[in-house]
Scaffold this motif. Structure first.
Motif, mmCIF file in Angstrom:
data_model
loop_
_atom_site.group_PDB
_atom_site.id
_atom_site.type_symbol
_atom_site.label_atom_id
_atom_site.label_comp_id
_atom_site.label_asym_id
_atom_site.label_seq_id
_atom_site.Cartn_x
_atom_site.Cartn_y
_atom_site.Cartn_z
ATOM 1 N N PRO A 3 -4.005 22.284 2.867
ATOM 2 C CA PRO A 3 -5.531 21.938 2.314
ATOM 3 C C PRO A 3 -5.101 21.897 1.125
ATOM 4 N N GLU A 4 -4.296 22.421 0.514
ATOM 5 C CA GLU A 4 -4.120 21.849 -1.085
ATOM 6 C C GLU A 4 -3.133 20.974 -1.773
ATOM 7 N N LYS A 5 -2.229 20.868 -1.083
ATOM 8 C CA LYS A 5 -0.547 19.835 -1.210
ATOM 9 C C LYS A 5 -1.698 18.635 -0.798
ATOM 10 N N CYS A 6 -2.389 17.821 0.556
ATOM 11 C CA CYS A 6 -2.603 16.421 0.842
ATOM 12 C C CYS A 6 -4.058 17.036 0.501
ATOM 13 N N LYS A 7 -4.916 17.651 -0.235
ATOM 14 C CA LYS A 7 -6.346 17.002 -0.527
ATOM 15 C C LYS A 7 -6.129 15.515 -1.523
ATOM 16 N N GLU A 8 -5.525 14.456 -1.794
ATOM 17 C CA GLU A 8 -5.546 13.856 -2.142
ATOM 18 C C GLU A 8 -5.268 12.294 -0.571
ATOM 19 N N VAL A 9 -4.437 12.483 0.374
ATOM 20 C CA VAL A 9 -4.801 11.692 0.929
ATOM 21 C C VAL A 9 -5.601 11.534 2.395
ATOM 22 N N VAL A 10 -5.724 12.781 1.985
ATOM 23 C CA VAL A 10 -7.427 13.847 3.395
ATOM 24 C C VAL A 10 -9.014 12.648 2.561
ATOM 25 N N GLU A 11 -8.738 12.681 1.667
ATOM 26 C CA GLU A 11 -9.814 12.051 0.882
ATOM 27 C C GLU A 11 -9.890 9.990 1.099
ATOM 28 N N SER A 12 -7.901 9.625 0.665
ATOM 29 C CA SER A 12 -8.127 8.743 0.885
ATOM 30 C C SER A 12 -8.507 8.431 2.787
ATOM 31 N N PRO B 176 -12.794 5.700 16.084
ATOM 32 C CA PRO B 176 -12.597 6.614 15.066
ATOM 33 C C PRO B 176 -11.886 6.900 14.651
ATOM 34 N N CYS B 177 -10.629 7.318 16.520
ATOM 35 C CA CYS B 177 -9.195 6.968 16.606
ATOM 36 C C CYS B 177 -8.239 6.050 16.249
ATOM 37 N N CYS B 178 -8.642 5.408 15.966
ATOM 38 C CA CYS B 178 -7.761 3.724 16.502
ATOM 39 C C CYS B 178 -8.410 2.930 14.760
ATOM 40 N N ALA B 179 -9.235 3.505 14.077
ATOM 41 C CA ALA B 179 -9.365 3.524 12.418
ATOM 42 C C ALA B 179 -8.944 4.061 11.330
ATOM 43 N N CYS B 180 -8.127 3.315 10.243
ATOM 44 C CA CYS B 180 -7.665 2.964 9.324
ATOM 45 C C CYS B 180 -6.000 4.024 9.750
ATOM 46 N N PRO B 181 -5.446 3.151 10.496
ATOM 47 C CA PRO B 181 -3.989 4.115 11.072
ATOM 48 C C PRO B 181 -3.264 4.521 9.638
ATOM 49 N N GLN B 182 -2.928 3.566 8.327
ATOM 50 C CA GLN B 182 -1.923 3.441 7.656
ATOM 51 C C GLN B 182 -2.695 4.926 7.246
ATOM 52 N N THR B 183 -3.625 4.982 6.923
ATOM 53 C CA THR B 183 -3.970 7.035 5.810
ATOM 54 C C THR B 183 -4.491 8.321 6.892
ATOM 55 N N LYS B 184 -4.060 7.884 7.906
ATOM 56 C CA LYS B 184 -4.290 8.712 8.897
ATOM 57 C C LYS B 184 -2.718 8.929 10.151
ATOM 58 N N SER B 185 -1.887 8.133 9.658
ATOM 59 C CA SER B 185 -0.515 9.024 10.307
ATOM 60 C C SER B 185 -0.011 9.457 7.944
ATOM 61 N N ALA B 186 -0.890 8.834 7.329
ATOM 62 C CA ALA B 186 0.023 9.655 6.253
ATOM 63 C C ALA B 186 -1.003 10.822 5.949
ATOM 64 N N ARG B 187 -1.822 11.171 6.452
ATOM 65 C CA ARG B 187 -2.462 12.809 6.710
ATOM 66 C C ARG B 187 -1.963 13.216 7.925
ATOM 67 N N ASP B 188 -1.151 12.553 8.586
ATOM 68 C CA ASP B 188 -1.002 13.503 9.947
ATOM 69 C C ASP B 188 0.380 14.540 9.497
ATOM 70 N N ASP B 189 1.190 13.138 9.078
ATOM 71 C CA ASP B 189 2.929 13.309 8.062
ATOM 72 C C ASP B 189 2.274 14.346 7.170
ATOM 73 N N CYS B 190 1.149 14.528 5.984
ATOM 74 C CA CYS B 190 1.253 14.978 5.066
ATOM 75 C C CYS B 190 0.862 17.081 5.827
ATOM 76 N N PHE B 191 0.042 17.342 6.879
ATOM 77 C CA PHE B 191 0.042 18.215 7.105
ATOM 78 C C PHE B 191 0.541 19.203 7.875
#
Length: 83
Positions: free
Chosen positions: A62-71, A39-54
């Motif tokens: 929680p409100e602004k990054c909902k779409e990134v978290v869902e993806s 899990p730590c290595c899966a989906c690196p593109q969406t994971k980094s986008a999620r982390d950057d958003c947070f």
């Protein structure tokens, strides 16, 4: 009279075959994850986008990054992880 002898001849009872619990990193159990990514290595593109958003939005994340978290969750589920 023959109870102990018959149990002696029949041998020990074999334990029930235990099925292994689902392991999403095992390619034999999860065809969606043929590389066996953890899990730590899966989906690196969406994971980094999620982390950057947070990091960018902090308390409002929680409100602004909902779409990134869902993806990211969709990507993880696509690899067979139960999240």
């Amino acid at each position: 009279m023959f109870g102990p002898i018959s149990s002696w001849w029949s041998g020990p009872s074999l334990p029930a075959v235990e099925s292994k619990p689902y392991d999403p990193t095992d390619p034999k159990q999860n065809s969606l994850n043929p590389k066996g990514l953890k899990p730590c290595c899966a989906c690196p593109q969406t994971k980094s986008a999620r982390d950057d958003c947070f990091l960018k939005y902090g308390d409002q994340a929680p409100e602004k990054c909902k779409e990134v978290v869902e993806s990211h969750l969709a990507c993880m589920r696509g690899l067979g992880f139960k999240v």
